[in-house]
Design a protein around this motif. Sequence first.
Motif: not given
Length: 285
Positions: A169-175, A229-237
């Motif tokens: 799991v990667w945990m997320v705080d305030n987006g 953000t999670v979106a940045e991570a999903q779009q990362a290389r």
Amino acid sequence: MSRIVYVNGAYLPAESASISIFDRGLLFGDAVYEVTAVIDGGLVDFHAHQQRLRRSLGELGIDFDPASIDLMGIHQGLRDRNGLDEGLIYLQISRGVADRDFLQPEGLEPSILLFSQALPLIDSPAAERGLAVITREDLRWGRRDIKTTQLLYPSMMKTEAVGGGADDVWMVDNGTVTEGSSSNAHILTADGRLITRGLSHDILHGITRAAVLDYAREAGLEIEERPFTVAEAQQAREAFATSATAFVMPVVSIDGQPIGDGRVGESVRRLRSLYIERSRERLTF
């Protein structure tokens, strides 16, 4: 042959070792810990782990000076007694033993325990296939920079992840991503920047994290220490996690979305190889 552990000054067979039921580490999680990797029979970043141990003890006000006992000698003693060439040595120090009370007593004798685990760290199958992670809200207490034994929530979230077919799991705080269940989180952008959350109370000040960032800078990578953000991570290389137990571990999907082409990337492979190479040059025997 029985595994040999260390408890409060004595090396003992694991099956005969014990601590008091009134130990505050057991009753309140009032304890700190460190995990030191062993490769080729040597200790990885031992002194950095001891510096962080000293900080954790100070932040909790546990009255114990790690220099008052030969912690390096105890680590070496466990390594030798268990024939450990590759794996981990776990160290835990609690405030000590007292009748159950929310008020932290003064003048206790801290409880000290260590044990070893034989594990394949270098030739890790997970490093070849990469990890699938899910994201969950970070509901841990606010002082994540202290390496305490209060690990129930990350344990619950990792168990949920594995139960659902993921690895962690990667945990997320305030987006924004804080860290994994037992690791720091990093991404590599399309233009080659390494982004990782900066040091604060939000994350553990990872020993492996610090070493990898140093090696990455030496290799010419641009580092940005900021939340992502999670979106940045999903779009990362590429994406990866760092920890003393996993070194540099590729992450190939987040919440079911592949990172890059969904395979372990070459940059993370190189960082992992570089970390192992440099660690071997700095082992403590």
